[in-house]
Write an enzyme that holds these catalytic residues in place. Structure first.
Site, short mmCIF file in Angstrom:
data_model
loop_
_atom_site.label_atom_id
_atom_site.label_comp_id
_atom_site.label_asym_id
_atom_site.label_seq_id
_atom_site.Cartn_x
_atom_site.Cartn_y
_atom_site.Cartn_z
N GLY A 70 -2.11 -9.90 3.76
CA GLY A 70 -1.89 -10.59 2.49
C GLY A 70 -0.43 -10.87 2.20
N THR A 108 -5.23 -8.12 -6.56
CA THR A 108 -6.32 -9.10 -6.73
C THR A 108 -6.84 -9.68 -5.42
OG1 THR A 108 -4.84 -10.98 -7.03
CG2 THR A 108 -5.47 -9.76 -9.00
N GLY A 109 -6.30 -9.20 -4.28
CA GLY A 109 -6.78 -9.67 -2.98
C GLY A 109 -7.66 -8.63 -2.33
N VAL A 110 -7.15 -8.04 -1.27
CA VAL A 110 -7.88 -7.01 -0.52
C VAL A 110 -8.35 -5.87 -1.43
CG1 VAL A 110 -7.61 -5.27 1.31
CG2 VAL A 110 -6.64 -7.52 1.62
N ASP A 137 1.88 -8.81 1.40
CA ASP A 137 2.71 -7.79 2.07
C ASP A 137 3.10 -8.26 3.47
OD1 ASP A 137 3.94 -5.34 2.43
OD2 ASP A 137 2.10 -4.17 2.59
N ASN A 169 0.87 -1.19 0.00
CA ASN A 169 0.00 0.00 0.00
C ASN A 169 0.91 1.24 0.00
OD1 ASN A 169 0.51 0.88 2.84
ND2 ASN A 169 -0.45 -1.10 3.29
N1 AR6 Z 1 2.62 -15.60 -1.98
C1 AR6 Z 1 2.08 -15.29 -3.19
N2 AR6 Z 1 0.87 -14.68 -3.34
C2 AR6 Z 1 0.19 -14.38 -2.21
C3 AR6 Z 1 0.67 -14.66 -0.91
C4 AR6 Z 1 1.95 -15.30 -0.82
N3 AR6 Z 1 2.51 -15.61 0.36
N4 AR6 Z 1 -0.25 -14.24 0.01
C5 AR6 Z 1 -1.28 -13.72 -0.70
N5 AR6 Z 1 -1.04 -13.80 -2.02
P1 AR6 Z 1 -3.21 -8.95 -1.40
P2 AR6 Z 1 -3.73 -6.40 -2.81
C6 AR6 Z 1 -1.85 -13.34 -3.17
O1 AR6 Z 1 -4.48 -8.83 -0.66
O2 AR6 Z 1 -5.02 -6.90 -3.31
C7 AR6 Z 1 -2.16 -5.57 2.02
O3 AR6 Z 1 -2.68 -5.40 3.31
C8 AR6 Z 1 -3.34 -13.19 -2.96
O4 AR6 Z 1 -3.99 -14.46 -3.07
O5 AR6 Z 1 -2.00 -9.38 -0.67
O6 AR6 Z 1 -2.80 -5.71 -3.78
C9 AR6 Z 1 -1.30 -4.39 1.56
O7 AR6 Z 1 -0.60 -3.80 2.64
C10 AR6 Z 1 -3.71 -12.26 -4.09
O8 AR6 Z 1 -3.89 -12.98 -5.31
O9 AR6 Z 1 -2.80 -7.54 -2.13
C11 AR6 Z 1 -2.31 -3.45 1.00
O10 AR6 Z 1 -2.92 -2.65 2.01
C12 AR6 Z 1 -2.46 -11.39 -4.26
O11 AR6 Z 1 -1.43 -12.03 -3.50
C13 AR6 Z 1 -3.33 -4.37 0.39
O12 AR6 Z 1 -3.25 -5.59 1.10
C14 AR6 Z 1 -2.62 -9.97 -3.76
O13 AR6 Z 1 -3.45 -9.93 -2.62
C15 AR6 Z 1 -3.01 -4.66 -1.05
O14 AR6 Z 1 -4.05 -5.43 -1.62
#
Ligand code: AR6
Length: 182
Positions: A41, A127-129, A43, A33
């Site tokens: 996630g 693609t997550g949060v 991060d 972020n």
């Molecule tokens: N290895 C690979 N991919 C992963 C892992 C991992 N260990 N863990 C999760 N994913 P997200 P965003 C995938 O939510 O949507 C955070 O709080 C997950 O399944 O991590 O960009 C940051 O600080 C998904 O497909 O990131 C921001 O505030 C992808 O990683 C916010 O979330 C991204 O999901 C960013 O949201």
């Protein structure tokens, strides 16, 4: 486990299902972020695995705007560097989300080139949060990478590191249309 590998523009592009914190590449791309001070996630997983020195370096960076990326060392990770990319929050698609996501992939590859890095692994940014639709994001990830590779000749290996079989299938559908099998 490698799901699909293609040779495109002199580079090897792979789709795998894995925890990105386990990959011994030159750089992994974090879905951060704009504070760059950690979160949940991927991060959270990257900060947990890298140790507190990563957060200490991130504190010196002054944040990062959406669509941009900044590079740090990898500390306790097997990866040498972390590229912290700030993807867009999905607000329906008419607020520049696609443009910002494309910019994340382009900036990450530019940072690899600027630092002479050869191999990098992308997480599926936004693609997550942040709720960016996974199919559209996979198209942007693969297309932008292929379009940017000629401007990043130091990069010889790109991994799309997916966290689910569904995400991997979406990336494979796009990548399979390009290049030749390795
Ligand atoms: N290895 C690979 N991919 C992963 C892992 C991992 N260990 N863990 C999760 N994913 P997200 P965003 C995938 O939510 O949507 C955070 O709080 C997950 O399944 O991590 O960009 C940051 O600080 C998904 O497909 O990131 C921001 O505030 C992808 O990683 C916010 O979330 C991204 O999901 C960013 O949201």
């Amino acid at each position: 486990m490698t799901q699909l590998t293609r040779r495109v523009s002199g580079a090897e592009l792979e789709v795998i299902v894995a925890d990105i914190t386990t990959l011994g590449v030159d750089a992994i791309v974090n879905a951060a972020n704009s504070s760059l001070l950690g979160g949940g996630g991927v991060d959270g997983a990257i900060h947990d695995a890298a140790g507190p020195e990563l957060l200490a370096e991130c504190r010196t960076l002054g944040g990062c705007p959406t669509g941009d990326a900044k590079i740090t060392k990898g500390y306790l990770l097997p990866a040498r560097h972390v590229i912290h990319a700030v993807g867009p929050v999905w607000h329906g698609g008419s607020h520049g989300e696609a443009k910002a996501l494309r910019s994340c992939y382009r900036r990450a590859l530019e940072l690899c080139q600027a630092n002479g890095l050869n191999s990098l692994a992308f997480s599926a940014i936004s693609t997550g949060v942040y709720r960016f639709p996974a199919g559209q994001a996979a198209k942007i990830a693969v297309h932008t990478t292929i379009d940017t590779l000629p401007a990043a000749p130091s990069v010889s290996r790109v991994i799309f590191c997916c966290f689910s079989e569904r995400s991997a299938a979406l990336h494979m559908d796009v990548l399979a249309r390009y290049g030749s099998p390795c």
